[in-house]
Design a protein around this motif. Structure first.
Motif, short mmCIF file in Angstrom:
data_model
loop_
_atom_site.label_atom_id
_atom_site.label_comp_id
_atom_site.label_asym_id
_atom_site.label_seq_id
_atom_site.Cartn_x
_atom_site.Cartn_y
_atom_site.Cartn_z
N MET A 43 0.85 -1.20 0.00
CA MET A 43 0.00 0.00 0.00
C MET A 43 0.88 1.25 0.00
SD MET A 43 -2.59 1.43 2.95
CE MET A 43 -3.22 -0.17 3.37
N ASP A 44 0.61 2.12 -0.95
CA ASP A 44 1.37 3.36 -1.04
C ASP A 44 1.11 4.23 0.19
OD1 ASP A 44 2.78 4.91 -3.46
OD2 ASP A 44 1.68 6.33 -2.22
N LEU A 45 2.18 4.83 0.73
CA LEU A 45 2.02 5.68 1.91
C LEU A 45 1.07 6.84 1.62
CD1 LEU A 45 2.62 6.60 4.77
CD2 LEU A 45 4.80 7.54 3.98
N LEU A 72 -2.42 5.64 2.05
CA LEU A 72 -2.74 5.49 3.48
C LEU A 72 -2.99 6.86 4.09
CD1 LEU A 72 -2.99 3.72 6.00
CD2 LEU A 72 -0.51 3.84 6.26
N SER A 73 -2.16 7.84 3.75
CA SER A 73 -2.33 9.21 4.27
C SER A 73 -3.68 9.77 3.82
CB SER A 73 -1.22 10.13 3.78
OG SER A 73 0.02 9.66 4.25
#
Lengths: 226, 107
Positions: free
Chosen positions: A1-3, A6-7
């Motif tokens: 999952m790309d940060l 997630l952000s």
């Protein structure tokens, strides 16, 4: 999952916006985040809409695509700094709500009676707009005073709260229905009011009534948010 | 106060932004009696610190071990856990259900 994803998911939650993370469990396509802004026209628009209505994460049909569904945490607005509210506040917190109490009667809305809880000693027309009442709000009117409860309930209708309950006997409620209808509320909106408030468990004490209200709120949240 | 699944994802973001290797484990499917619903998360950092729950304690140890592997390789994994006696060589669920857990690296 790309940060970044997630952000963005966490930011949507902080902003009280619904969001769905779409993950291909086979890794065939990169994950993506779907919100109100980009839902229309999405290849999975229909299953995502269904998932948002149910609030439940899950695999889409027979595919290998997983939807992480995030709907905003439920909040609770209580109209009336009354005895039942005193029992309701700590129990509501246990269920994860962050209750706010609105009551313009300063004799009721005192910090001594309600320590450590957000208390708005103002009329609903002043107190409610800044609270961000929305679909994910449980709205409970407990003052028994039409001057306070009625305008508050009209606000709850406008914001389409998932739960709208109002204290009062059947006879009291019949009069309330007449008043709200005269004030312009639709029959569908008025019919959404849970009254008498709470599940019928024979509750008598304020704490028991709080349990019955929270049971009904939980039922609406878990079974009827659609 | 109990941590919600949402708080857990915020923690994952904070760990990742602090430069740690982080994995997110998500219950993606359940069959029969499963201890935690689909969508439940466990987040793990590179030191094995974890927050949240995918099974109420039955298989967390193994998920953490697998997560450390995922953090190292960057390659996501889909894990399945069934009742203990069917998979005697690994952790199992005493409640008799089965769960699938997707583990992916953040970053």
């Amino acid at each position: 999952m790309d940060l970044k994803l997630l952000s963005a998911l966490n930011a949507a939650r902080a902003d009280r916006k619904a969001a769905v993370l779409v993950t291909d469990l086979d890794g065939a396509a990169p994950a993506r985040l779907v919100t109100d802004a980009n839902l229309a026209g999405d290849a999975l628009e229909e299953p995502i809409r269904a998932a948002l209505r149910s609030g439940k994460s899950g695999v889409v049909g027979e595919t290998r695509v997983f939807l992480t569904v995030q709907v905003p945490p439920a909040q609770m607005v209580i109209i009336g700094a009354v005895h039942i509210s005193q029992a309701l506040v700590p129990m509501a917190r246990q269920l994860g709500y962050d209750p706010v109490i609105v009551d313009p009667r300063t004799a009721f809305a005192t910090p001594e009676r309600f320590p450590d809880v957000a208390l708005k000693a103002e009329w609903p027309d002043v107190a409610l707009p800044p609270l961000g009442v929305d679909r994910y709000t449980a709205f409970i009117a407990l003052t028994h005073d039409p001057k306070i409860d009625d305008p508050a309930l009209l606000h709850a209708f406008e914001k389409d709260c998932f739960y709208i309950g109002a204290l009062g006997s059947r006879r009291t409620h019949a009069k309330r229905v007449e008043r709200l209808t005269a004030a312009g509320a639709s029959p569908e909106a008025v019919a959404r009011i849970k009254a008498p408030v709470g599940l019928n468990i024979g509750a008598i004490s304020p704490a028991e009534i709080a349990v019955s209200i929270l049971a009904e709120v939980t039922q609406a949240w878990r079974q009827g948010i659609a | 106060m109990l941590s919600t699944d949402e708080d857990i994802l915020s923690q994952a973001e904070a760990w990742a932004k602090a430069g740690k290797g982080v994995a997110v484990a998500t219950v993606v499917e359940t069959w029969g009696s499963a201890p935690r619903p689909v969508g439940s998360h466990l987040v793990i950092d590179e030191e094995g610190t974890f927050l949240g729950s995918v099974s109420g304690g039955c298989v967390e140890g193994e998920v953490v071990t697998e997560a450390l592997d995922v953090i190292g390789s960057g390659k996501a994994k889909l894990l399945e856990f069934g009742v203990a006696d069917e998979t005697a060589w690994r952790a199992g669920l005493s409640c008799g259900g089965r769960i699938a857990v997707y583990v992916e690296k953040v970053g």
